[in-house]
Design a protein around this motif. Structure first.
Motif, PDB file in Angstrom:
ATOM      1  N   TYR A  73       0.779  -1.232   0.000  1.00  0.00           N
ATOM      2  CA  TYR A  73       0.000   0.000   0.000  1.00  0.00           C
ATOM      3  C   TYR A  73       0.811   1.283   0.000  1.00  0.00           C
ATOM      4  O   TYR A  73       0.247   2.369  -0.159  1.00  0.00           O
ATOM      5  CB  TYR A  73      -0.925   0.016   1.222  1.00  0.00           C
ATOM      6  N   ASP A  74       2.132   1.224   0.188  1.00  0.00           N
ATOM      7  CA  ASP A  74       2.903   2.456   0.385  1.00  0.00           C
ATOM      8  C   ASP A  74       4.116   2.463  -0.549  1.00  0.00           C
ATOM      9  O   ASP A  74       5.071   1.725  -0.349  1.00  0.00           O
ATOM     10  CB  ASP A  74       3.370   2.545   1.844  1.00  0.00           C
ATOM     11  N   GLU A 110      -1.525  -1.085  -9.597  1.00  0.00           N
ATOM     12  CA  GLU A 110      -2.935  -1.285  -9.966  1.00  0.00           C
ATOM     13  C   GLU A 110      -3.661   0.037 -10.151  1.00  0.00           C
ATOM     14  O   GLU A 110      -4.515   0.176 -11.024  1.00  0.00           O
ATOM     15  CB  GLU A 110      -3.645  -2.123  -8.900  1.00  0.00           C
ATOM     16  N   GLY A 111      -3.343   1.009  -9.286  1.00  0.00           N
ATOM     17  CA  GLY A 111      -3.966   2.317  -9.394  1.00  0.00           C
ATOM     18  C   GLY A 111      -5.378   2.402  -8.843  1.00  0.00           C
ATOM     19  O   GLY A 111      -5.999   3.462  -8.890  1.00  0.00           O
ATOM     20  N   VAL A 112      -5.912   1.310  -8.309  1.00  0.00           N
ATOM     21  CA  VAL A 112      -7.279   1.294  -7.778  1.00  0.00           C
ATOM     22  C   VAL A 112      -7.256   0.600  -6.417  1.00  0.00           C
ATOM     23  O   VAL A 112      -6.750  -0.533  -6.301  1.00  0.00           O
ATOM     24  CB  VAL A 112      -8.252   0.549  -8.716  1.00  0.00           C
ATOM     25  N   SER A 113      -7.797   1.273  -5.405  1.00  0.00           N
ATOM     26  CA  SER A 113      -7.891   0.663  -4.079  1.00  0.00           C
ATOM     27  C   SER A 113      -9.079  -0.282  -4.015  1.00  0.00           C
ATOM     28  O   SER A 113     -10.040  -0.146  -4.784  1.00  0.00           O
ATOM     29  CB  SER A 113      -8.057   1.747  -3.009  1.00  0.00           C
ATOM     30  N   LEU A 151      -5.472   3.888   2.120  1.00  0.00           N
ATOM     31  CA  LEU A 151      -6.165   3.365   0.944  1.00  0.00           C
ATOM     32  C   LEU A 151      -7.565   3.943   0.780  1.00  0.00           C
ATOM     33  O   LEU A 151      -8.132   3.899  -0.305  1.00  0.00           O
ATOM     34  CB  LEU A 151      -6.244   1.838   1.033  1.00  0.00           C
ATOM     35  N   ARG A 152      -8.126   4.465   1.890  1.00  0.00           N
ATOM     36  CA  ARG A 152      -9.460   5.085   1.859  1.00  0.00           C
ATOM     37  C   ARG A 152     -10.490   4.135   1.232  1.00  0.00           C
ATOM     38  O   ARG A 152     -11.215   4.479   0.291  1.00  0.00           O
ATOM     39  CB  ARG A 152      -9.421   6.424   1.117  1.00  0.00           C
ATOM     40  N   ILE A 153     -10.547   2.948   1.782  1.00  0.00           N
ATOM     41  CA  ILE A 153     -11.461   1.912   1.301  1.00  0.00           C
ATOM     42  C   ILE A 153     -12.880   2.255   1.758  1.00  0.00           C
ATOM     43  O   ILE A 153     -13.112   2.450   2.953  1.00  0.00           O
ATOM     44  CB  ILE A 153     -11.018   0.533   1.816  1.00  0.00           C
ATOM     45  N   PRO A 154     -13.840   2.355   0.849  1.00  0.00           N
ATOM     46  CA  PRO A 154     -15.188   2.826   1.219  1.00  0.00           C
ATOM     47  C   PRO A 154     -15.889   1.993   2.290  1.00  0.00           C
ATOM     48  O   PRO A 154     -16.596   2.554   3.130  1.00  0.00           O
ATOM     49  CB  PRO A 154     -15.949   2.774  -0.105  1.00  0.00           C
ATOM     50  N   TYR A 155     -15.720   0.669   2.271  1.00  0.00           N
ATOM     51  CA  TYR A 155     -16.427  -0.169   3.239  1.00  0.00           C
ATOM     52  C   TYR A 155     -15.459  -1.141   3.902  1.00  0.00           C
ATOM     53  O   TYR A 155     -14.641  -1.790   3.229  1.00  0.00           O
ATOM     54  CB  TYR A 155     -17.552  -0.964   2.561  1.00  0.00           C
ATOM     55  N   TYR A 156     -15.593  -1.215   5.212  1.00  0.00           N
ATOM     56  CA  TYR A 156     -14.781  -2.138   6.005  1.00  0.00           C
ATOM     57  C   TYR A 156     -15.751  -2.960   6.856  1.00  0.00           C
ATOM     58  O   TYR A 156     -16.531  -2.409   7.635  1.00  0.00           O
ATOM     59  CB  TYR A 156     -13.814  -1.354   6.890  1.00  0.00           C
ATOM     60  N   VAL A 157     -15.711  -4.280   6.670  1.00  0.00           N
ATOM     61  CA  VAL A 157     -16.656  -5.179   7.335  1.00  0.00           C
ATOM     62  C   VAL A 157     -15.871  -6.175   8.180  1.00  0.00           C
ATOM     63  O   VAL A 157     -14.855  -6.726   7.726  1.00  0.00           O
ATOM     64  CB  VAL A 157     -17.522  -5.937   6.309  1.00  0.00           C
ATOM     65  N   LEU A 171     -16.755   4.820   4.965  1.00  0.00           N
ATOM     66  CA  LEU A 171     -15.886   5.990   4.994  1.00  0.00           C
ATOM     67  C   LEU A 171     -16.724   7.240   4.779  1.00  0.00           C
ATOM     68  O   LEU A 171     -17.338   7.418   3.724  1.00  0.00           O
ATOM     69  CB  LEU A 171     -14.821   5.855   3.906  1.00  0.00           C
ATOM     70  N   GLN A 172     -16.740   8.100   5.777  1.00  0.00           N
ATOM     71  CA  GLN A 172     -17.520   9.330   5.712  1.00  0.00           C
ATOM     72  C   GLN A 172     -16.638  10.485   6.169  1.00  0.00           C
ATOM     73  O   GLN A 172     -16.132  10.471   7.293  1.00  0.00           O
ATOM     74  CB  GLN A 172     -18.770   9.228   6.595  1.00  0.00           C
ATOM     75  N   ALA A 173     -16.441  11.446   5.270  1.00  0.00           N
ATOM     76  CA  ALA A 173     -15.588  12.603   5.554  1.00  0.00           C
ATOM     77  C   ALA A 173     -14.202  12.162   6.017  1.00  0.00           C
ATOM     78  O   ALA A 173     -13.604  12.769   6.912  1.00  0.00           O
ATOM     79  CB  ALA A 173     -16.240  13.509   6.601  1.00  0.00           C
ATOM     80  N   GLY A 174     -13.711  11.093   5.412  1.00  0.00           N
ATOM     81  CA  GLY A 174     -12.342  10.660   5.683  1.00  0.00           C
ATOM     82  C   GLY A 174     -12.168   9.765   6.880  1.00  0.00           C
ATOM     83  O   GLY A 174     -11.040   9.346   7.176  1.00  0.00           O
ATOM     84  N   ASN A 175     -13.266   9.446   7.576  1.00  0.00           N
ATOM     85  CA  ASN A 175     -13.166   8.590   8.757  1.00  0.00           C
ATOM     86  C   ASN A 175     -14.208   7.480   8.687  1.00  0.00           C
ATOM     87  O   ASN A 175     -15.292   7.667   8.118  1.00  0.00           O
ATOM     88  CB  ASN A 175     -13.383   9.404  10.040  1.00  0.00           C
TER      89      ASN A 175
END
Length: 266
Positions: A73-74, A110-113, A151-157, A171-175
């Motif tokens: 990731y880095d 890859e360019g896509v998280s 990575l700012r992954i939209p959903y974490y389950v 992910l809402q407003a970066g958190n």
């Protein structure tokens, strides 16, 4: 001199090792120095997720699902990685460069998280998975920070199979904000798919499993389930046709009998 101390009283006949030695419930599945190594559930559950992850607005060759592979990731610390139990990416080739199986997922190539990550909680990794451990400044960031901040992954389950608890964060407003679940399901409108707990038999085991469902609330079938459903539908159709034929034959016989009763000989 070392002397073995035997019990004063022994059963006769002696108890079997299954009754006297530690069982799988007594011995950990994880290496204490490297927690999070998978048990058998960690093989079956990600495979069910992969086989039912079918966002309808993406062609199958533009969807990738990974499990237990390194996610680098880095670009500034190129050896740093996380190893999610399962993650799904949309808008990338299913095969690396369109022709090869991935050995890892390298974010700067890859360019896509990932769009969604699933972690299967285990006692050795629960605090890290939920972002409850303090970060050592001399060590890489934990999973939570990588998924949320880098990575700012939209959903974490996260799913705990020991108590069947399902938790989801968006992910809402970066958190990451935990979603309030009225039922154990999470709808993800951007990919028109939902993830929820399904009670059923998979790999011969009847329990609660995580799997994907569509906009109509139908659980997405695996290839084998779809084939079995087609077989059952064909059998049902054949049975209905057979029943209609038998009903028609019976009605014809009844009509013939009535005509005979009226003295009309066919």
């Amino acid at each position: 001199m070392f002397r073995v101390k035997y019990p004063v009283e022994q059963s006769d006949p002696p108890l079997s090792p299954r009754e006297t030695l530690p069982t799988m419930y007594d011995l950990p599945s994880e290496n204490p120095e490297e927690p999070g190594l998978p048990d058998v559930f960690h093989y079956f559950q990600p495979e069910l997720l992969r086989r039912t992850f079918r966002p309808r607005q993406y062609f199958p060759d533009q969807v990738f699902a990974g499990s237990d592979i390194n996610l680098y990731y880095d670009v500034h610390h190129q050896n740093r990685y996380k190893r999610p139990d399962w993650f799904g990416v949309v808008g990338v080739p299913r095969l690396y460069d369109g022709h090869d199986l991935r050995m890892s997922y390298v974010i700067w190539q890859e360019g896509v998280s990932p769009f969604v990550v699933v972690e299967l909680l285990s006692p050795g990794t629960e605090k890290e998975d939920l972002g409850e451990t303090e970060r050592d400044a001399n060590k890489p960031p934990g999973k939570w920070e990588v998924y949320e901040r880098i990575l700012r992954i939209p959903y974490y389950v996260v799913f705990n199979r020991y108590n069947n608890q399902l938790r989801a964060f968006s992910l809402q407003a970066g958190n990451y904000q935990e979603l309030e679940l009225n039922e154990p399901k999470i709808w993800m409108p951007d990919i028109e798919l939902g993830l929820g707990l399904w009670q059923g038999v998979y790999e011969g085991l009847d329990r609660l499993w995580l799997r994907w469902y569509d906009a109509e609330g139908n659980w997405i079938l695996t290839e084998e389930e779809a084939a079995q459903q087609q077989v059952e539908a064909a059998q049902q159709q054949l049975g209905m046709e057979r029943q209609r034929a038998e009903d028609a034959e019976r009605r014809a016989e009844e009509l013939a009998q009535r005509l005979r009763d009226l003295g009309i000989d066919l």
